[in-house]
Design a protein around this motif. Structure first.
Motif, PDB file in Angstrom:
ATOM      1  N   VAL A   1      26.233  27.563 -42.385  1.00 56.46           N
ATOM      2  CA  VAL A   1      25.154  28.457 -41.991  1.00 56.46           C
ATOM      3  C   VAL A   1      25.195  28.731 -40.489  1.00 56.46           C
ATOM      4  CG1 VAL A   1      22.638  28.627 -41.772  1.00 56.46           C
ATOM      5  CG2 VAL A   1      23.652  27.873 -43.923  1.00 56.46           C
ATOM      6  N   HIS A   2      25.423  27.694 -39.701  1.00 50.25           N
ATOM      7  CA  HIS A   2      25.458  27.869 -38.248  1.00 50.25           C
ATOM      8  C   HIS A   2      26.636  28.744 -37.822  1.00 50.25           C
ATOM      9  CE1 HIS A   2      22.965  23.926 -37.640  1.00 50.25           C
ATOM     10  NE2 HIS A   2      22.262  24.915 -38.138  1.00 50.25           N
ATOM     11  N   ARG A   3      27.772  28.611 -38.513  1.00 53.59           N
ATOM     12  CA  ARG A   3      28.930  29.442 -38.167  1.00 53.59           C
ATOM     13  C   ARG A   3      28.643  30.919 -38.402  1.00 53.59           C
ATOM     14  NH1 ARG A   3      31.958  25.304 -40.763  1.00 53.59           N
ATOM     15  NH2 ARG A   3      32.038  26.575 -42.671  1.00 53.59           N
ATOM     16  N   GLN A   4      27.768  31.213 -39.353  1.00 50.37           N
ATOM     17  CA  GLN A   4      27.447  32.610 -39.676  1.00 50.37           C
ATOM     18  C   GLN A   4      26.297  33.147 -38.830  1.00 50.37           C
ATOM     19  OE1 GLN A   4      29.369  34.340 -41.742  1.00 50.37           O
ATOM     20  NE2 GLN A   4      30.613  32.516 -42.076  1.00 50.37           N
ATOM     21  N   GLY A   5      25.826  32.356 -37.869  1.00 44.89           N
ATOM     22  CA  GLY A   5      24.765  32.827 -36.982  1.00 44.89           C
ATOM     23  C   GLY A   5      23.368  32.677 -37.534  1.00 44.89           C
ATOM     24  N   PHE A   6      23.175  31.773 -38.499  1.00 39.92           N
ATOM     25  CA  PHE A   6      21.858  31.545 -39.082  1.00 39.92           C
ATOM     26  C   PHE A   6      21.364  30.138 -38.744  1.00 39.92           C
ATOM     27  CE2 PHE A   6      23.472  34.948 -41.738  1.00 39.92           C
ATOM     28  CZ  PHE A   6      22.348  35.740 -41.960  1.00 39.92           C
ATOM     29  N   VAL A   7      20.068  29.936 -38.930  1.00 39.39           N
ATOM     30  CA  VAL A   7      19.424  28.631 -38.780  1.00 39.39           C
ATOM     31  C   VAL A   7      18.500  28.442 -39.973  1.00 39.39           C
ATOM     32  CG1 VAL A   7      17.892  27.220 -37.357  1.00 39.39           C
ATOM     33  CG2 VAL A   7      19.538  28.735 -36.270  1.00 39.39           C
ATOM     34  N   PHE A   8      18.433  27.215 -40.504  1.00 32.05           N
ATOM     35  CA  PHE A   8      17.513  26.965 -41.610  1.00 32.05           C
ATOM     36  C   PHE A   8      16.072  27.039 -41.130  1.00 32.05           C
ATOM     37  CE2 PHE A   8      21.125  25.502 -43.973  1.00 32.05           C
ATOM     38  CZ  PHE A   8      20.766  25.760 -45.274  1.00 32.05           C
TER      39      PHE A   8
ATOM     40  N   ALA B   1      20.123  23.320 -32.824  1.00 32.03           N
ATOM     41  CA  ALA B   1      19.483  22.064 -32.407  1.00 32.03           C
ATOM     42  C   ALA B   1      18.168  21.849 -33.141  1.00 32.03           C
ATOM     43  CB  ALA B   1      19.264  22.066 -30.894  1.00 32.03           C
ATOM     44  N   ARG B   2      17.519  22.932 -33.556  1.00 33.12           N
ATOM     45  CA  ARG B   2      16.275  22.810 -34.327  1.00 33.12           C
ATOM     46  C   ARG B   2      16.553  22.146 -35.679  1.00 33.12           C
ATOM     47  NH1 ARG B   2      11.502  26.507 -34.392  1.00 33.12           N
ATOM     48  NH2 ARG B   2      10.319  26.055 -36.295  1.00 33.12           N
ATOM     49  N   ASP B   3      17.630  22.568 -36.331  1.00 35.36           N
ATOM     50  CA  ASP B   3      17.993  21.953 -37.611  1.00 35.36           C
ATOM     51  C   ASP B   3      18.396  20.499 -37.440  1.00 35.36           C
ATOM     52  OD1 ASP B   3      17.461  24.245 -39.039  1.00 35.36           O
ATOM     53  OD2 ASP B   3      19.525  24.985 -38.965  1.00 35.36           O
TER      54      ASP B   3
ATOM     55  N   ASN C   1      19.944  10.047 -31.933  1.00 37.19           N
ATOM     56  CA  ASN C   1      20.561  11.167 -31.205  1.00 37.19           C
ATOM     57  C   ASN C   1      20.152  12.524 -31.778  1.00 37.19           C
ATOM     58  OD1 ASN C   1      22.141   9.743 -29.215  1.00 37.19           O
ATOM     59  ND2 ASN C   1      23.428   9.042 -30.904  1.00 37.19           N
ATOM     60  N   CYS C   2      19.600  12.551 -32.988  1.00 37.58           N
ATOM     61  CA  CYS C   2      19.063  13.796 -33.524  1.00 37.58           C
ATOM     62  C   CYS C   2      17.667  14.079 -32.962  1.00 37.58           C
ATOM     63  CB  CYS C   2      18.977  13.726 -35.054  1.00 37.58           C
ATOM     64  SG  CYS C   2      20.562  13.816 -35.920  1.00 37.58           S
ATOM     65  N   LEU C   3      16.922  13.017 -32.690  1.00 31.02           N
ATOM     66  CA  LEU C   3      15.520  13.166 -32.316  1.00 31.02           C
ATOM     67  C   LEU C   3      15.317  13.040 -30.810  1.00 31.02           C
ATOM     68  CD1 LEU C   3      13.968  11.137 -35.272  1.00 31.02           C
ATOM     69  CD2 LEU C   3      14.156  13.614 -35.032  1.00 31.02           C
ATOM     70  N   ARG C   4      16.176  13.655 -30.040  1.00 33.35           N
ATOM     71  CA  ARG C   4      15.976  13.735 -28.594  1.00 33.35           C
ATOM     72  C   ARG C   4      15.028  14.897 -28.296  1.00 33.35           C
ATOM     73  NH1 ARG C   4      17.665   8.910 -26.649  1.00 33.35           N
ATOM     74  NH2 ARG C   4      19.869   8.487 -27.139  1.00 33.35           N
ATOM     75  N   ARG C   5      14.089  14.638 -27.413  1.00 35.30           N
ATOM     76  CA  ARG C   5      13.138  15.696 -27.074  1.00 35.30           C
ATOM     77  C   ARG C   5      13.848  16.894 -26.452  1.00 35.30           C
ATOM     78  NH1 ARG C   5       7.932  16.843 -26.279  1.00 35.30           N
ATOM     79  NH2 ARG C   5       7.367  18.133 -24.482  1.00 35.30           N
TER      80      ARG C   5
ATOM     81  N   ARG D   1      20.739  16.483 -28.002  1.00 30.98           N
ATOM     82  CA  ARG D   1      20.879  16.119 -29.416  1.00 30.98           C
ATOM     83  C   ARG D   1      22.340  16.220 -29.867  1.00 30.98           C
ATOM     84  NH1 ARG D   1      15.937  20.064 -31.107  1.00 30.98           N
ATOM     85  NH2 ARG D   1      14.342  19.021 -29.806  1.00 30.98           N
ATOM     86  N   SER D   2      22.645  15.460 -30.897  1.00 31.58           N
ATOM     87  CA  SER D   2      23.979  15.527 -31.500  1.00 31.58           C
ATOM     88  C   SER D   2      24.179  16.890 -32.149  1.00 31.58           C
ATOM     89  CB  SER D   2      24.148  14.428 -32.552  1.00 31.58           C
ATOM     90  OG  SER D   2      24.106  13.150 -31.975  1.00 31.58           O
ATOM     91  N   THR D   3      25.425  17.233 -32.372  1.00 31.46           N
ATOM     92  CA  THR D   3      25.753  18.436 -33.141  1.00 31.46           C
ATOM     93  C   THR D   3      26.079  18.031 -34.572  1.00 31.46           C
ATOM     94  OG1 THR D   3      28.110  18.315 -32.610  1.00 31.46           O
ATOM     95  CG2 THR D   3      26.678  19.519 -31.063  1.00 31.46           C
TER      96      THR D   3
END
Length: 507
Positions: A130-137, A187-189, A232-236, A241-243
């Motif tokens: 999804v991210h490669r196609q320019g979308f975000v959940f 990063a939101r996802d 590492n996902c829940l950094r403010r 944040r991790s990828t």
């Protein structure tokens, strides 16, 4: 409004989709079980949302873009449009039916680390696509992680472009700190994934000591490597944040260790694994004491060994080496040595014959050599063995054996497009559409696109949607599964629809 949704059970949306069973909803939307298809209706899900005149067309446009995405772990979208029920303007979306979602399991029990890993890996693959196609959940949470048969799939009805800005009036527990600003990025996802990961293992989302300040507090009971992944996902700060690639790299090295796969469907009867046996450390063996020899026995032992040497050595020296046994067929890689024939017999001349192909000849040689090894020729019979025919080297005209063995893939299940008779009546002659399908080594569809759309966009879309529902067995090269490409040709006429699948690679 949430109480009124159920009253619509039994009604028909847009004259095509009956509302069979109310599955759940909110003040803004509801989901029902429906049927899709004219000839053989299939079970599907239909989502109804209240139509906002200001962004109704924008929402339908988002769904159309999401329907163009294809991945084995993304929920398929098929049809969408506008409707009205009881004078209420609605938008509807027909999509693949899911048996269950992760939130239904977490209401009963947490997942084990092994189950969590098996659920997380397909989610990461879908997010990366999804991210490669320019979308975000933008709405990742346990209720949107679905189980479809034996696959984990993410719902795609809420996808947003990374270029969009959508104001969030009331952020939820899965939304990151930057959500009120309306920014949507990968990063939101990642933040939502971290919250979902903690809840999957503990049945509770992490909490902030001071909401809006610092990072959430994680339970110390989180096992490795999930504690570090969640932290590492829940950094403010989104930049820290991790990828998705980072998280996948942390999990894949250990995911290659063979283990009994856990069903990807998060259902109690299928996802629960039996308790692992407790492995006890083996008891240490008691150290063995060295054998002690009394001092008075040493002279006697030396004398016995000396006598044995006197008796044995002369016999060994007097033995002559036996002549080397002759094999009935020389090794393929050794040089044949000439051997004298008895005077009473004349060596038979070898008649000229058509050379045996290398593969068959080597097979015969191997069989004969195996037999001769099992039954060695006696010394007195060695001279009576006929001279073997020389091995004929294969010439350039002889066909060489193939270096690789290719087993072609096959079609396991075909799905024909559902064409209304009204659309067929518009056909003059035949409408031909070709779809190129990519199958990964596991047999899942990795992609599908139009190779030749033909003269009609309507029939091209029907063919593409049908091809994405086909099932294949991958090809094998030297015994290993490999990726496969197919061309599926659809021919539409006023009477019927025909399909002609052809594997294009590997050949």
């Amino acid at each position: 409004m949430s109480e009124a949704w159920k009253q619509w059970e039994g009604q028909v949306v847009d004259g095509l989709f009956p509302l069979r069973q109310y599955l759940g909803g909110s003040d803004h939307s509801a989901v029902f079980v429906t049927e899709h298809g004219e000839r053989e209706p299939e079970k599907a899900a239909i989502k109804l949302i209240l139509a906002d005149p200001a962004n109704a067309e924008l929402q339908i446009s988002r769904w159309k873009h999401a329907a163009q995405l294809f991945h084995p772990h993304l929920l398929r979208l098929s049809l969408m449009g506008r409707c009205e029920m009881d004078n209420v303007a609605l938008l509807y979306l027909v999509m693949e039916y899911a048996d269950e979602n992760l939130s239904q399991i977490l209401s009963q029990r947490p997942l084990t680390p092994e189950e969590t890993r098996d659920v997380l890996m397909p989610v990461l693959d879908a997010l990366a696509c999804v991210h490669r196609q320019g979308f975000v959940f933008g709405h990742l949470k346990p209720s949107n992680i679905m189980a479809v048969a034996d696959k984990i799939k993410l719902s795609t009805d809420g996808l947003l472009r990374t270029t969009e800005t959508v104001r969030v009036r009331k952020p939820g527990v899965y939304d990151p700190p930057e959500a009120p600003g309306g920014r949507f990025s990968p990063a939101r996802d990642v933040w939502s994934l971290g919250m979902t990961l903690v809840e999957t293992l503990t049945q509770r989302v992490p909490v902030w000591e001071r909401i809006g300040h610092g990072d959430p507090i994680l339970p110390k009971s989180l096992p490795s490597p999930f504690f570090d992944i969640a932290r590492n996902c829940l950094r403010r700060d989104p930049q820290l944040r991790s990828t998705i690639a980072d998280i996948s790299a942390r999990l894949r090295p250990t995911s290659s260790v063979p283990r009994t796969p856990v069903s990807s469907a998060p259902a109690p009867q299928s996802i629960s694994a039996p308790p692992r046996p407790v492995m006890k450390a083996p008891k240490k063996a008691a150290p063995q004491r060295p054998i002690s020899i009394p001092r008075f026995a040493l002279p006697l032992l030396v004398a016995v060994l000396a006598v044995a040497a006197i008796i044995t050595v002369p016999k060994l020296l007097s033995r002559r080496p036996e002549p080397q046994k002759t094999s009935s067929v020389d090794s393929e890689n050794s040089t044949p040595q000439p051997r004298a024939q008895p005077k009473s017999e004349k060596a038979p001349a070898s008649p000229r014959s058509t050379p045996t192909p290398p593969s068959a000849q080597q097979s015969v040689q191997k069989s004969l050599k195996t037999a001769s090894d099992k039954q060695p020729i006696k010394k007195e019979e060695a001279s009576a063995v006929p001279e073997p025919s020389p091995v004929i080297a294969p010439s350039e005209e002889q066909p060489k054996a193939s270096a690789t063995a290719v087993v072609p893939g096959e079609v396991l299940s075909q799905v024909l497009p559902d064409v209304s008779q009204k659309a067929r009546d518009t056909i003059r002659g035949r409408v031909r559409v070709r779809v190129k399908v990519h199958v990964d080594p596991s047999g899942d569809l990795a992609g599908a696109e139009l190779d030749s759309p033909g003269p009609s966009k309507y029939f091209a879309d029907l063919a593409l949607q049908a091809a994405r529902r086909w099932e294949f067995a991958p090809a094998k090269v030297d015994g290993s599964n490999v990726s496969t490409d197919w061309i599926v040709r659809f021919e539409f006429s006023q009477l019927n629809t025909k399909v002609f699948p052809v594997q294009t690679s590997p050949r």
